[in-house]
Write a protein that holds these residues in place. Structure first.
Motif, mmCIF file in Angstrom:
data_model
loop_
_atom_site.group_PDB
_atom_site.id
_atom_site.type_symbol
_atom_site.label_atom_id
_atom_site.label_comp_id
_atom_site.label_asym_id
_atom_site.label_seq_id
_atom_site.Cartn_x
_atom_site.Cartn_y
_atom_site.Cartn_z
ATOM 1 N N GLU A 114 0.828 -1.212 0.000
ATOM 2 C CA GLU A 114 0.000 0.000 0.000
ATOM 3 C C GLU A 114 0.861 1.261 0.000
ATOM 4 O O GLU A 114 0.544 2.242 -0.671
ATOM 5 N N LEU A 115 1.953 1.239 0.734
ATOM 6 C CA LEU A 115 2.843 2.401 0.810
ATOM 7 C C LEU A 115 3.677 2.572 -0.455
ATOM 8 O O LEU A 115 4.190 3.654 -0.708
ATOM 9 N N ALA A 116 3.826 1.502 -1.224
ATOM 10 C CA ALA A 116 4.587 1.522 -2.482
ATOM 11 C C ALA A 116 6.016 2.034 -2.278
ATOM 12 O O ALA A 116 6.527 2.802 -3.082
ATOM 13 N N VAL A 117 6.636 1.594 -1.195
ATOM 14 C CA VAL A 117 8.015 1.992 -0.932
ATOM 15 C C VAL A 117 8.976 1.097 -1.707
ATOM 16 O O VAL A 117 8.646 -0.033 -2.061
ATOM 17 N N THR A 118 10.157 1.617 -1.982
ATOM 18 C CA THR A 118 11.174 0.823 -2.672
ATOM 19 C C THR A 118 12.420 0.637 -1.818
ATOM 20 O O THR A 118 13.251 -0.207 -2.130
ATOM 21 N N GLN A 119 12.556 1.449 -0.777
ATOM 22 C CA GLN A 119 13.694 1.349 0.126
ATOM 23 C C GLN A 119 13.189 1.261 1.560
ATOM 24 O O GLN A 119 12.178 1.882 1.901
ATOM 25 N N ILE A 120 13.919 0.515 2.378
ATOM 26 C CA ILE A 120 13.506 0.301 3.763
ATOM 27 C C ILE A 120 14.699 0.487 4.682
ATOM 28 O O ILE A 120 15.795 0.009 4.396
ATOM 29 N N VAL A 121 14.489 1.193 5.791
ATOM 30 C CA VAL A 121 15.455 1.269 6.878
ATOM 31 C C VAL A 121 14.971 0.265 7.912
ATOM 32 O O VAL A 121 13.833 0.345 8.372
ATOM 33 N N LEU A 122 15.810 -0.671 8.268
ATOM 34 C CA LEU A 122 15.419 -1.753 9.172
ATOM 35 C C LEU A 122 16.199 -1.641 10.468
ATOM 36 O O LEU A 122 17.426 -1.507 10.455
ATOM 37 N N CYS A 123 15.496 -1.644 11.581
ATOM 38 C CA CYS A 123 16.175 -1.631 12.873
ATOM 39 C C CYS A 123 15.319 -2.405 13.864
ATOM 40 O O CYS A 123 14.137 -2.626 13.646
ATOM 41 N N GLY A 124 15.938 -2.855 14.923
ATOM 42 C CA GLY A 124 15.186 -3.571 15.930
ATOM 43 C C GLY A 124 16.064 -4.366 16.859
ATOM 44 O O GLY A 124 17.291 -4.253 16.851
ATOM 45 N N LEU A 125 15.406 -5.173 17.653
ATOM 46 C CA LEU A 125 16.071 -6.039 18.620
ATOM 47 C C LEU A 125 16.119 -7.457 18.057
ATOM 48 O O LEU A 125 15.536 -7.744 17.021
ATOM 49 N N GLU A 126 16.778 -8.332 18.779
ATOM 50 C CA GLU A 126 16.915 -9.721 18.334
ATOM 51 C C GLU A 126 17.509 -9.767 16.927
ATOM 52 O O GLU A 126 17.020 -10.449 16.035
ATOM 53 N N THR A 127 18.587 -9.012 16.753
ATOM 54 C CA THR A 127 19.217 -8.872 15.443
ATOM 55 C C THR A 127 19.609 -10.210 14.849
ATOM 56 O O THR A 127 19.483 -10.436 13.648
ATOM 57 N N HIS A 128 20.079 -11.127 15.673
ATOM 58 C CA HIS A 128 20.550 -12.408 15.166
ATOM 59 C C HIS A 128 19.417 -13.262 14.594
ATOM 60 O O HIS A 128 19.678 -14.185 13.840
ATOM 61 N N VAL A 129 18.173 -12.965 14.926
ATOM 62 C CA VAL A 129 17.053 -13.762 14.418
ATOM 63 C C VAL A 129 16.071 -12.893 13.638
ATOM 64 O O VAL A 129 16.015 -12.955 12.420
ATOM 65 N N CYS A 130 15.293 -12.093 14.337
ATOM 66 C CA CYS A 130 14.179 -11.375 13.710
ATOM 67 C C CYS A 130 14.646 -10.357 12.659
ATOM 68 O O CYS A 130 14.124 -10.334 11.550
ATOM 69 N N VAL A 131 15.593 -9.514 13.015
ATOM 70 C CA VAL A 131 16.052 -8.505 12.065
ATOM 71 C C VAL A 131 16.756 -9.180 10.894
ATOM 72 O O VAL A 131 16.548 -8.822 9.732
ATOM 73 N N ASN A 132 17.573 -10.186 11.186
ATOM 74 C CA ASN A 132 18.289 -10.915 10.143
ATOM 75 C C ASN A 132 17.322 -11.575 9.157
ATOM 76 O O ASN A 132 17.471 -11.424 7.940
ATOM 77 N N GLN A 133 16.338 -12.290 9.664
ATOM 78 C CA GLN A 133 15.382 -12.967 8.787
ATOM 79 C C GLN A 133 14.551 -11.969 7.989
ATOM 80 O O GLN A 133 14.270 -12.188 6.812
ATOM 81 N N THR A 134 14.163 -10.871 8.624
ATOM 82 C CA THR A 134 13.411 -9.841 7.914
ATOM 83 C C THR A 134 14.257 -9.252 6.793
ATOM 84 O O THR A 134 13.771 -9.063 5.671
ATOM 85 N N ALA A 135 15.523 -8.973 7.085
ATOM 86 C CA ALA A 135 16.414 -8.414 6.066
ATOM 87 C C ALA A 135 16.541 -9.351 4.867
ATOM 88 O O ALA A 135 16.437 -8.924 3.713
#
Length: 87
Positions: free
Chosen positions: A58-79
């Motif tokens: 819906e937002l039609a974005v092409t670039q994402i800034v990703l940050c968060g906790l649990e970097t070794h799992v959640c952020v990594n998998q999302t990336a």
């Protein structure tokens, strides 16, 4: 959050299984606008939430800034999933 608001950029927040693990830290929740929708997820990747993916479309974005906790799992998998989707 405040930086994105100052630049009038959209931002999304996901929570990993808040019923079992608890809600987003109070300090972060207080910075959110009233009525802000936080996307609940049970998969490590935020892309495991169909509502999250629908909002990205819906937002039609092409670039994402990703940050968060649990970097070794959640952020990594999302990336990895976002890269796979072309972001």
């Amino acid at each position: 959050i405040w930086g994105f608001q100052a630049l009038d950029l959209p931002f999304l927040i996901t929570e990993q299984y808040p019923k079992g693990l608890g809600r987003t830290a109070e300090e972060i929740r207080f910075a959110l606008p009233d009525g802000f929708e936080v996307f609940e997820k049970t998969a490590f990747s935020s892309c495991g939430s169909q509502a999250f993916l629908s909002m990205l479309d819906e937002l039609a974005v092409t670039q994402i800034v990703l940050c968060g906790l649990e970097t070794h799992v959640c952020v990594n998998q999302t990336a990895h999933d976002l890269l796979h989707r072309g972001f």
